[in-house]
Scaffold this active site. Structure first.
Site, mmCIF file in Angstrom:
data_model
loop_
_atom_site.group_PDB
_atom_site.id
_atom_site.type_symbol
_atom_site.label_atom_id
_atom_site.label_comp_id
_atom_site.label_asym_id
_atom_site.label_seq_id
_atom_site.Cartn_x
_atom_site.Cartn_y
_atom_site.Cartn_z
ATOM 1 N N ASN A 9 -79.937 -26.995 -24.966
ATOM 2 C CA ASN A 9 -79.687 -28.447 -25.554
ATOM 3 C C ASN A 9 -79.290 -28.438 -26.825
ATOM 4 O O ASN A 9 -79.602 -27.474 -27.994
ATOM 5 C CB ASN A 9 -81.544 -28.755 -25.887
ATOM 6 C CG ASN A 9 -81.517 -29.825 -26.892
ATOM 7 O OD1 ASN A 9 -80.329 -30.587 -27.494
ATOM 8 N ND2 ASN A 9 -83.227 -30.353 -27.159
ATOM 9 N N LYS A 11 -78.771 -30.318 -29.476
ATOM 10 C CA LYS A 11 -79.020 -31.190 -30.599
ATOM 11 C C LYS A 11 -77.639 -32.014 -31.065
ATOM 12 O O LYS A 11 -76.934 -31.933 -30.781
ATOM 13 C CB LYS A 11 -79.803 -30.259 -30.931
ATOM 14 C CG LYS A 11 -80.711 -29.806 -30.617
ATOM 15 C CD LYS A 11 -82.338 -29.434 -31.351
ATOM 16 C CE LYS A 11 -83.515 -28.761 -29.969
ATOM 17 N NZ LYS A 11 -84.519 -28.668 -30.510
ATOM 18 N N HIS A 94 -87.734 -34.959 -24.810
ATOM 19 C CA HIS A 94 -88.232 -34.201 -25.559
ATOM 20 C C HIS A 94 -88.511 -34.549 -27.267
ATOM 21 O O HIS A 94 -88.808 -35.945 -27.766
ATOM 22 C CB HIS A 94 -86.296 -34.571 -26.653
ATOM 23 C CG HIS A 94 -86.523 -32.583 -27.542
ATOM 24 N ND1 HIS A 94 -86.801 -32.397 -28.509
ATOM 25 C CD2 HIS A 94 -86.168 -31.463 -26.242
ATOM 26 C CE1 HIS A 94 -86.713 -31.418 -29.259
ATOM 27 N NE2 HIS A 94 -86.338 -30.625 -27.727
ATOM 28 N N GLU A 96 -88.303 -33.754 -30.079
ATOM 29 C CA GLU A 96 -87.912 -34.430 -31.078
ATOM 30 C C GLU A 96 -87.756 -36.365 -30.929
ATOM 31 O O GLU A 96 -87.679 -36.405 -31.926
ATOM 32 C CB GLU A 96 -86.264 -34.042 -31.509
ATOM 33 C CG GLU A 96 -87.210 -32.511 -32.386
ATOM 34 C CD GLU A 96 -86.119 -31.508 -31.655
ATOM 35 O OE1 GLU A 96 -84.337 -31.305 -31.281
ATOM 36 O OE2 GLU A 96 -86.185 -30.066 -31.997
ATOM 37 N N GLU A 166 -92.761 -28.190 -22.866
ATOM 38 C CA GLU A 166 -91.753 -27.216 -24.818
ATOM 39 C C GLU A 166 -93.039 -27.427 -25.886
ATOM 40 O O GLU A 166 -93.215 -28.571 -25.994
ATOM 41 C CB GLU A 166 -91.298 -27.862 -24.710
ATOM 42 C CG GLU A 166 -89.898 -27.779 -23.886
ATOM 43 C CD GLU A 166 -88.195 -27.863 -24.825
ATOM 44 O OE1 GLU A 166 -87.168 -26.663 -25.024
ATOM 45 O OE2 GLU A 166 -87.773 -29.084 -25.606
ATOM 46 N N GLY A 172 -88.007 -24.252 -31.793
ATOM 47 C CA GLY A 172 -87.028 -23.958 -33.781
ATOM 48 C C GLY A 172 -88.272 -23.392 -34.860
ATOM 49 O O GLY A 172 -87.345 -23.200 -35.488
ATOM 50 N N SER A 212 -87.915 -21.755 -29.066
ATOM 51 C CA SER A 212 -87.695 -20.294 -29.289
ATOM 52 C C SER A 212 -87.504 -19.125 -27.909
ATOM 53 O O SER A 212 -87.967 -17.569 -28.437
ATOM 54 C CB SER A 212 -88.505 -19.659 -30.216
ATOM 55 O OG SER A 212 -89.114 -20.531 -31.309
ATOM 56 N N GLY A 233 -82.504 -23.616 -27.335
ATOM 57 C CA GLY A 233 -82.151 -25.174 -27.890
ATOM 58 C C GLY A 233 -80.630 -24.360 -29.165
ATOM 59 O O GLY A 233 -80.102 -23.507 -29.165
ATOM 60 N N GLY A 234 -81.768 -23.706 -30.160
ATOM 61 C CA GLY A 234 -80.881 -22.717 -31.006
ATOM 62 C C GLY A 234 -80.346 -21.685 -30.121
ATOM 63 O O GLY A 234 -78.655 -21.685 -30.445
HETATM 64 P P1 PGA Z 1 -85.207 -24.281 -29.542
HETATM 65 O O1 PGA Z 1 -85.240 -25.179 -29.587
HETATM 66 O O2 PGA Z 1 -85.258 -22.884 -28.664
HETATM 67 O O3 PGA Z 1 -84.370 -23.493 -30.762
HETATM 68 O O4 PGA Z 1 -86.690 -23.639 -30.005
HETATM 69 C C1 PGA Z 1 -86.091 -25.990 -27.914
HETATM 70 C C2 PGA Z 1 -85.048 -27.085 -27.426
HETATM 71 O O5 PGA Z 1 -85.740 -27.918 -28.440
HETATM 72 O O6 PGA Z 1 -85.109 -28.145 -26.177
#
Ligand code: PGA
Length: 250
Positions: A9, A11, A94, A96, A166, A172, A212, A233-234
């Site tokens: 993802n 983002k 998600h 967010e 999640e 994050g 994470s 994500g990251g």
């Molecule tokens: P992250 O994000 O790996 O940066 O924690 C995961 C996500 O939001 O799908």
């Protein structure tokens, strides 16, 4: 047999040039992965991504979509528009989107229905906040998020669903859920699907962990019986890290 899946993802990261660079790097590393690999760039780069990955096994997903096909919804993108640029997978729910764009179970249910009507694959995200877990309410929260948005669908729709647990406190933050915490929740979710549908469906649905996930911690998470892949994500923004996570899912 359920599928192993690793989804990135992206983002709101990567402009067109950065998208092309990262895709080129991923294509070079592609052959190493046996899991289904999906990337979700921003809307404006979906067309370019799907053109670049047309002959590749890497699939392209959208990070969101609207529940209508067209109309007066300024700033929104529909399932038919996504499909017209070669995108047949969408991430819904998600945290967010829930947190910053006030998406609730009812809205997500409408989006789920539209995506199913359009034969799209859905990566459906959910997860508790730390304050829920700290008072032992994490199972209850996850159960209601899944039930309210998904448990009206028909048995045959489950082939289009991928679940993604999640925990919000892990996204994050660098504070990954332990393999035991994730395994426990995934087993709970699978049982929930079994109780509300049947064991064939519950055994076949892939349940991803997200929050994470890194190239360092992916192996211990993905070795757990109930963890069928990762939503990243990251670490999905760095080709070598993402490729390492894909390899760990094999
Ligand atoms: P992250 O994000 O790996 O940066 O924690 C995961 C996500 O939001 O799908």
């Amino acid at each position: 047999m359920r599928k192993k899946i690793v989804a990135g993802n992206w983002k709101m990261n990567n402009d067109l040039a950065a998208t092309n660079t990262l895709i080129s790097e991923l294509i070079k590393k592609e052959k190493t992965a046996n899991a289904d690999v999906i990337i979700a760039p921003t809307f404006v780069n979906l067309l370019e991504a799907s053109k670049r990955l047309k002959d590749s096994s890497i699939k392209v997903a959208a990070q969101n979509m609207h529940f209508a096909n067209h109309g007066a919804y300024t700033g929104e993108i529909s399932a038919t528009m996504l499909k017209s640029v070669g995108v047949n997978t969408v991430i819904l729910g998600h945290s967010e989107r829930r947190e910053f764009f006030s998406e609730d179970d009812n809205l997500l249910k409408q989006k789920v229905n539209k995506a199913l009507d359009e034969d799209m694959q859905i990566i459906f995200c959910f997860g508790e906040k730390w304050e829920d877990r700290s008072i032992g309410k994490h199972f209850m929260v996850v159960e209601s998020q899944i039930k309210n948005a998904l448990f009206h669908i028909k048995n045959e729709n489950w082939k289009s669903i991928v679940l993604a647990y999640e925990p919000v406190w892990a996204i994050g933050t660098g504070q990954t859920a332990s393999p035991e915490q994730a395994q426990e929740m995934h087993a709970f979710i699978r049982n929930l699907v079994k109780e509300n549908y049947n064991s064939t469906i519950s055994e076949d649905v892939s349940i991803l962990y997200g929050g994470s996930v890194t190239s360092e911690n992916c192996k211990e998470l993905l070795r757990e019986e109930e963890i069928d892949g990762a939503l990243v994500g990251g670490a999905s923004l760095i080709a070598s890290d993402f490729a390492a996570i894909c390899r760990a899912a094999e």
